[in-house]
Scaffold this motif. Structure first.
Motif, short mmCIF file in Angstrom:
data_model
loop_
_atom_site.label_atom_id
_atom_site.label_comp_id
_atom_site.label_asym_id
_atom_site.label_seq_id
_atom_site.Cartn_x
_atom_site.Cartn_y
_atom_site.Cartn_z
N ALA A 122 0.81 -1.22 0.00
CA ALA A 122 0.00 0.00 0.00
C ALA A 122 0.84 1.27 0.00
O ALA A 122 0.50 2.25 -0.67
N LEU A 123 1.94 1.30 0.73
CA LEU A 123 2.74 2.51 0.82
C LEU A 123 3.74 2.63 -0.33
O LEU A 123 4.14 3.74 -0.68
N ARG A 124 4.12 1.52 -0.93
CA ARG A 124 5.14 1.55 -1.98
C ARG A 124 4.56 1.67 -3.37
O ARG A 124 5.13 2.37 -4.23
N ASP A 125 3.42 1.04 -3.63
CA ASP A 125 2.94 0.86 -5.00
C ASP A 125 1.85 1.84 -5.42
O ASP A 125 1.25 1.67 -6.48
N PHE A 126 1.62 2.87 -4.60
CA PHE A 126 0.60 3.86 -4.93
C PHE A 126 1.13 5.26 -4.64
O PHE A 126 1.87 5.47 -3.67
N ALA A 127 0.73 6.20 -5.49
CA ALA A 127 1.06 7.61 -5.27
C ALA A 127 -0.09 8.26 -4.51
O ALA A 127 -1.25 8.18 -4.94
N PRO A 128 0.17 8.91 -3.38
CA PRO A 128 -0.91 9.60 -2.67
C PRO A 128 -1.41 10.81 -3.45
O PRO A 128 -0.61 11.56 -4.02
N VAL A 129 -2.72 10.98 -3.51
CA VAL A 129 -3.32 12.09 -4.24
C VAL A 129 -4.11 12.99 -3.28
O VAL A 129 -3.86 14.18 -3.19
N ALA A 130 -5.09 12.41 -2.56
CA ALA A 130 -5.91 13.24 -1.67
C ALA A 130 -6.63 12.39 -0.63
O ALA A 130 -7.17 11.32 -0.96
N LEU A 131 -6.61 12.84 0.61
CA LEU A 131 -7.57 12.34 1.59
C LEU A 131 -8.87 13.07 1.30
O LEU A 131 -8.90 14.30 1.29
N LEU A 132 -9.94 12.32 1.06
CA LEU A 132 -11.19 12.91 0.58
C LEU A 132 -12.15 13.26 1.71
O LEU A 132 -12.86 14.27 1.63
N SER A 133 -12.22 12.43 2.73
CA SER A 133 -13.22 12.64 3.76
C SER A 133 -12.95 11.73 4.95
O SER A 133 -12.42 10.63 4.79
N ARG A 134 -13.28 12.21 6.12
CA ARG A 134 -13.39 11.35 7.30
C ARG A 134 -14.87 11.27 7.67
O ARG A 134 -15.63 12.19 7.41
N TYR A 135 -15.27 10.17 8.30
CA TYR A 135 -16.69 10.01 8.62
C TYR A 135 -16.86 9.00 9.75
O TYR A 135 -16.05 8.09 9.92
N PRO A 136 -17.91 9.14 10.54
CA PRO A 136 -18.21 8.12 11.55
C PRO A 136 -18.82 6.89 10.90
O PRO A 136 -19.45 6.98 9.85
N LEU A 137 -18.61 5.77 11.51
CA LEU A 137 -19.31 4.55 11.13
C LEU A 137 -20.51 4.37 12.05
O LEU A 137 -20.60 4.99 13.11
N LEU A 138 -21.42 3.50 11.64
CA LEU A 138 -22.64 3.24 12.40
C LEU A 138 -22.78 1.76 12.69
O LEU A 138 -22.52 0.92 11.82
#
Length: 333
Positions: A122-138
């Motif tokens: 996950a950390l090596r094979d992808f380029a970070p672009v944007a954190l889109l949203s945080r949200y609570p779970l239910l």
């Protein structure tokens, strides 16, 4: 914790874009020198879960805004399976020309500690672009379930251990469910699904007693009275569901967890394209129709760009490594 199968239980071009005052239209400025080649063809947002879930709903609303900002076709593709790993692998192996992006949840990082042999890192094979949203779970329940609140669920689970199932759709949601059973001191049956929509369908039909969902996916069904919300996972109540207690308030002290949506791309994506996509996302989230839709279903629209997102993902990796050591997430067999 026990885990069984469902069948067993059920028998910028946006960098220079600006909003025109008053009507939400987008004015697109000329791209900076050297960036003019992007995007020249359809931009694909790959969601590694089934249609209809929270990630899919968010990605489709975002795609509508990005079409306006980028002046290019933006499509959402669903490729569910293997806790999101099938779609993630497709992006990891994809062409790094800015035509393919992954929209995923916290499972993007957590799968390293859940899946026995991922074909990517996950950390090596992808380029970070944007954190889109945080949200609570239910924590949600079927309207047909014989309990109406968390205390009733805990009492029922203690009276008949491993008799009540909870649906999960990815590693992050699995963690939320197993953290609940750990802190509540109960035994339930985890039932893995390929996405949030099938969980909701079985909750509505009365085939599944409880499930864990994002607010984004669950809110329309809660508003229609088709399912119940027993508690939110964060330490504060959701503005969209102010009457629903936090799980800590409902009888599970110490419970605190939030989900998130992220956009990443193949690792070799040029930094300039990543920066322009982040800028386009920020512009898209300012469009009134997009913003109102996402805020209305419980999404937090605070974003992070490529550099701070890289740090965020590294911190999440450390978090899940610790959780795995403590037995809060279980490696699939």
């Amino acid at each position: 914790m026990a885990r069984i199968t469902r069948r067993g239980l059920l028998t910028a071009a946006g960098a220079g874009a600006a909003l025109l005052p008053g009507d939400g239209r987008v004015a697109r400025a000329s791209p900076a020198p050297g960036d003019a080649a992007w995007p020249q063809r359809t931009v694909r947002l790959l969601v590694p879960y089934a249609p209809g879930g929270g990630t899919d709903v968010f990605a489709r609303a975002l795609a509508e805004g990005l079409r306006q900002v980028l002046g290019q076709s933006v499509v959402v593709e669903n490729r569910p399976g293997a806790n999101g790993a099938i779609g993630s692998e497709a992006v990891a192996r994809g062409e790094a020309d800015g035509s393919l992006f992954l929209v995923d949840t916290g499972s993007h990082v957590m799968n390293t500690y859940v899946m026995p042999s991922l074909p990517y890192q996950a950390l090596r094979d992808f380029a970070p672009v944007a954190l889109l949203s945080r949200y609570p779970l239910l924590l949600t329940a079927s309207a047909a379930a014989p309990f109406a609140d968390v205390k009733g669920l805990i009492a029922a689970a203690k009276a008949a251990p491993r008799s009540i199932g909870f649906g999960t759709s990815d590693a992050a949601i699995s963690y939320a469910g197993n953290l609940f059973t750990r802190l509540a001191g109960i035994e339930m049956l985890e039932i893995p699904y390929r996405g949030a929509a099938p969980i909701l369908n079985d909750l509505i039909a009365g085939h599944l007693p409880t499930g864990w969902n994002s607010t984004v996916a669950a809110l329309p069904h809660l508003q229609g009275g088709r399912i119940r919300a027993l508690g939110v996972t964060t330490t504060t109540r959701s503005p969209q569901l102010p009457e629903v207690p936090t799980l800590a308030e409902a009888g599970v002290p110490g419970y605190d967890f939030a989900g998130w949506y992220v956009m990443v791309a193949p690792a070799a994506l040029p930094a300039g394209i990543a920066a322009r996509m982040h800028a386009a996302i920020e512009q898209a989230l300012l469009l009134p129709a997009v913003r109102e839709r996402l805020l209305g279903i419980g999404a937090d629209l605070g974003t992070l760009g490529p550099a701070p997102l890289r740090d965020f993902l590294r911190e999440e990796d450390r978090r899940w490594a610790k959780a795995a050591q403590e037995g809060l997430i279980v490696r699939a067999q």
